[in-house]
Scaffold this active site. Structure first.
Site, PDB file in Angstrom:
ATOM      1  N   HIS A 289       0.756  -1.241   0.146  1.00 52.23           N
ATOM      2  CA  HIS A 289       0.074  -0.177   0.116  1.00 52.23           C
ATOM      3  C   HIS A 289       1.045   1.190   0.053  1.00 52.23           C
ATOM      4  O   HIS A 289       1.296   1.700   1.012  1.00 52.23           O
ATOM      5  CB  HIS A 289      -0.932  -0.110   1.420  1.00 52.23           C
ATOM      6  CG  HIS A 289      -2.055  -1.122   1.262  1.00 52.23           C
ATOM      7  ND1 HIS A 289      -2.846  -1.312   2.276  1.00 52.23           N
ATOM      8  CD2 HIS A 289      -2.546  -1.715   0.383  1.00 52.23           C
ATOM      9  CE1 HIS A 289      -3.486  -2.275   2.206  1.00 52.23           C
ATOM     10  NE2 HIS A 289      -3.350  -2.528   0.862  1.00 52.23           N
TER      11      HIS A 289
ATOM     12  N   HIS B 129       7.069   1.964   5.697  1.00 53.33           N
ATOM     13  CA  HIS B 129       8.098   2.723   5.098  1.00 53.33           C
ATOM     14  C   HIS B 129       7.600   4.404   5.036  1.00 53.33           C
ATOM     15  O   HIS B 129       6.575   4.425   5.174  1.00 53.33           O
ATOM     16  CB  HIS B 129       8.367   2.478   3.523  1.00 53.33           C
ATOM     17  CG  HIS B 129       9.405   1.318   3.597  1.00 53.33           C
ATOM     18  ND1 HIS B 129      10.687   1.345   2.776  1.00 53.33           N
ATOM     19  CD2 HIS B 129       9.421  -0.007   4.092  1.00 53.33           C
ATOM     20  CE1 HIS B 129      11.132   0.111   2.990  1.00 53.33           C
ATOM     21  NE2 HIS B 129      10.485  -0.667   3.618  1.00 53.33           N
TER      22      HIS B 129
ATOM     23  N   GLU C  17      10.991   1.528   7.598  1.00 56.16           N
ATOM     24  CA  GLU C  17      12.115   2.018   7.245  1.00 56.16           C
ATOM     25  C   GLU C  17      12.336   3.117   8.148  1.00 56.16           C
ATOM     26  O   GLU C  17      12.719   2.747   9.234  1.00 56.16           O
ATOM     27  CB  GLU C  17      11.563   2.593   5.774  1.00 56.16           C
ATOM     28  CG  GLU C  17      12.878   2.971   4.949  1.00 56.16           C
ATOM     29  CD  GLU C  17      12.461   3.617   3.699  1.00 56.16           C
ATOM     30  OE1 GLU C  17      13.011   3.498   2.423  1.00 56.16           O
ATOM     31  OE2 GLU C  17      11.521   4.290   3.776  1.00 56.16           O
TER      32      GLU C  17
ATOM     33  N   GLU D  34      17.676   1.310  -1.147  1.00 56.18           N
ATOM     34  CA  GLU D  34      17.206   1.911  -2.466  1.00 56.18           C
ATOM     35  C   GLU D  34      17.929   3.195  -2.769  1.00 56.18           C
ATOM     36  O   GLU D  34      18.210   3.107  -3.790  1.00 56.18           O
ATOM     37  CB  GLU D  34      15.766   2.445  -2.154  1.00 56.18           C
ATOM     38  CG  GLU D  34      15.521   3.543  -1.003  1.00 56.18           C
ATOM     39  CD  GLU D  34      14.354   3.853  -0.601  1.00 56.18           C
ATOM     40  OE1 GLU D  34      13.161   3.558  -1.308  1.00 56.18           O
ATOM     41  OE2 GLU D  34      13.870   4.455   0.351  1.00 56.18           O
TER      42      GLU D  34
END
Ligand code: NOJ
Ligand code: CA
Length: 678
Positions: free
Chosen positions: A380, A449, A468, A474
């Protein structure tokens, strides 16, 4: 397994005092081992606290109190109306974590204050001393002269006694995705917490908070004209108010974790211990696991989240990931970019959380995953559009539940809508909490996140598994990346707050086919070591499946557990290196990592069972390995070791070592979860 108390909670009330015996020069509470102490003082009616460790002053007498809107400040004019001393000792079993049992042992002092003049309001301060640190919180009891509360400022300050070395990242009300700076305290600007420090004498401390519920996140700002002194700055609402509440209310705990060596911080349970026990009756559906995902492909530019010719989340691609995971014993597969709306990311963020792109057949993929015994991890991404998410949240969780999805990664990449709210403000703290509780109702675990930093709420809500709130892997895909020292700092800063979904495991550390010039700033052996050094109960094997094919060192990722019976932080210097050992059942795993400096480590194996011989499988930096020039060689060796011996490791520049130790005769050792983990 339902977390249960194994030791009864002990409560002793020692004293009630009359107003006449107001503390002078101070009322102290010390930890069970006597090393940590907090002292409460009333200086001309103004409350203060101070913290010491092993007799050494760490925090000088520092202010407490509130500035309120439309009411007189609550910072002075107090007298003590009651003092209460309590002691607690309980042992609880987390659903997942760095040890299978956690002991929560403390001494506590509660100070009830009353204003000597009208409006004669009451303020309660609770001070708690544990062997691994000090904590305090405010309670505003229900009272006729104070019902609605609008906090303009929490006046808590941390006046450090000495000019420590500090590891910090600059204040940011919307994220913690930054590198850490290392400076003396007198050069530290406003920062987010956890912020970690080392005194000139070598005491390590970290300032943070626990049980952040219905309140704004704390940041710290330097106090003008007062050396090494920082005050609490709460993240504001759009109108400048920090916290809107009504009595009775309590603040999060303000925490100071303390240890006499860096590695000691990694064994602390202070933050979780300050949270309430588990509120989920049946936790059997909460499953720690490793996972892969349709994810790195988007970050390096191989695939896209939005539909199109390079769409990542196709039915076919999902099945390939499921096949790879199933045949490699990786339990979970995350799929990002399956739902419509990605075209609107950073442009209003109107995502659907139930509608798939036409090339992704969600029920068919879910069915395929079930057949292969793979757990799908849903996704999501809200883009920060909170009203849109809250409107669809129940339906979205219900859909996942119907399909057997028991974990969802959420995301808040984008400015919060409504405008002016911050990721770390009270309004969002309450949103994150609502999502956690709604998800629990649907038996769904979370990997959040762009979260608000963790504060130990996972004890109460163990479906809040990881998150996160860190500069993760990333960044290696599309920015200057994470410097070699980064992962030698985050376990001692952000990691002290709770699990980190760092997403390690990149074997193809450069990816010129997809993006020239970007790279991972480690060796491959260091990527393996991160599975032990950085804790998360959901731990990603982040690379593309094709990059794991034919790589013998992938065996370490197959083998490494994600929940542990015991943790021993072996040795560390923040920003330089870290070596951690963790036990699951009879097996021990060790992760050791270094910054840009190659180094040799000698690790005594005194934690091993002395009656046992172990076979060690070592995954170390291969010949001439170096993160810049030669990052890939991993040497795999085996040898027999015993408790009296030590391991000599040679780590390359930004290198590491990952080690599995298995008893040669397994029958002599206890079963998983049975041995002590306190
Ligand atoms: C940022 C998250 O940290 C990352 O893991 C995710 O892939 C993107 N947002 C998209 O949701
Ligand atoms: Ca992010």
């Amino acid at each position: 397994m339902h977390p249960r108390m194994t030791t009864a909670f002990a409560l002793l009330v020692f004293a009630r005092v009359s107003l006449a015996s107001a503390p002078e020069p101070g009322e102290r509470v010390s930890s069970p081992d006597g090393r940590v102490s907090i002292t409460f003082l009333l200086e001309n009616g103004a409350p203060r606290y101070a913290v010491a460790f092993s007799g050494l002053g760490i925090i000088r007498p520092s202010p407490l109190g509130f500035v309120l809107k439309d009411a007189p400040p609550m910072t002075s004019g107090f007298e003590v109306s009651e003092l209460k001393r309590e002691t607690g000792d309980e042992t609880w079993r987390p659903v997942w974590g760095i040890s299978s049992k956690v002991r929560n042992r403390y001494n506590q002092l509660t100070v009830r204050l009353r204003e000597t003049n009208a409006p004669a309001r009451e303020l309660v301060l609770v001070f708690r001393a544990c062997n691994d640190g000090a904590a305090f919180r405010y309670v505003l009891p229900a009272q006729s002269n104070l019902s609605d509360v609008a906090i303009l400022s929490e006046e808590t300050a941390f006046r450090l006694a000495e000019n420590c070395t500090a590891w910090w990242h600059p204040v940011n009300y919307d994220g913690d995705e930054d590198t850490y700076r290392t400076t003396p305290l007198d050069r530290m600007p406003a920062v987010n917490t956890p912020v970690t420090m080392k005194t000139p004498g070598g005491v390590h401390l970290s300032i943070h908070e626990a049980a952040l519920v219905d309140y704004a996140s704390m940041t710290l700002a330097p106090v003008d004209g007062d050396m090494h002194s920082f005050r609490c700055e709460l993240v504001p609402w759009p109108d400048g108010v920090k916290v809107k509440a009504s009595t009775p209310m309590k603040t999060p705990w303000r925490t100071i974790q303390l240890a006499d060596r860096a590695a000691g911080l990694l064994e602390s349970h202070l933050i979780e211990n300050l949270n309430e026990p588990c509120k989920i009756a049946d936790t059997s559906w909460i499953e720690p696991m490793k996972y892969m995902g349709i994810w790195w492909g988007m970050h390096i530019g191989k695939e896209t989240w939005a539909a199109g010719s390079n769409h990542g989340a196709t039915t076919e691609n999902a099945k390939q990931y499921i096949d790879f995971a199933a045949s490699n014993g990786i339990r979970g597969v995350l799929i990002e970019g399956w739902n419509t709306g990605w075209e609107s990311w950073f442009k209003g963020a109107s995502f659907s959380f139930t509608e798939s792109y036409p090339d992704f057949d969600l029920p068919a993929v879910a069915q395929y995953a079930r057949e292969k015994n793979v757990a799908l991890i849903g996704h999501h991404e809200t883009g920060g559009n909170i009203p849109a998410y809250e409107e669809q949240m129940d339906e979205a969780f219900a859909l996942y539940r119907r399909l057997g999805v028991r974990a969802v990664k959420t995301g808040y990449a984008g400015e919060i809508i409504p405008k002016g709210q911050h990721h770390h403000g009270q309004w969002m703290v309450n949103h994150y909490q609502r999502v956690t509780e709604r998800a629990a109702a649907y038996h769904i675990a979370l990997d959040v996140h762009e979260p608000v930093k963790p504060t130990g709420l996972c004890r109460t809500w163990p479906n809040l598994m990881t998150g996160e709130g860190v500069r993760g892997t990333e960044y290696e895909a599309w920015s200057d990346g994470n410097p070699p020292e980064h992962t030698t700092i985050i376990p001692f800063t952000r990691g002290l707050a709770g699990p980190i979904d760092y997403t390690p495991g990149i074997f193809a550390v450069t990816f010129p086919k997809y993006r020239e010039g970007r790279r991972v700033h480690t060796t491959v052996a260091k990527q393996l070591a991160l599975y032990v050094v950085i804790y998360s109960p959901l731990q990603m094997a982040a690379d593309l499946p094709e990059n794991y094919e034919g790589r013998p060192e992938f065996q370490f990722i197959r083998d490494v557990p994600v929940t542990w019976d015991e943790t021993r932080a072996l040795d560390a210097a923040i920003g330089d290196f870290a070596a951690v050992a963790r036990r699951r059942g009879n097996d021990w795993f060790i992760g050791a990592i270094t910054d840009e400096s190659a180094r040799k480590l000698n690790l005594p194996l005194s934690f091993l069972d002395p009656d046992q011989t172990y076979e060690a499988t070592l995954y170390t930096d291969g010949k001439d390995a170096d993160w810049e020039k030669n990052p890939t060689p991993v040497e795999i060796t085996t040898k027999t070791v015993r408790a009296g011996e030590s391991l000599n490791l040679s780590l390359a520049s930004s290198g590491g070592a990952a080690i599995r130790l298995r008893p040669v005769r397994a029958e002599a050792s206890p079963a998983p979860g049975d041995a002590t983990g306190e």
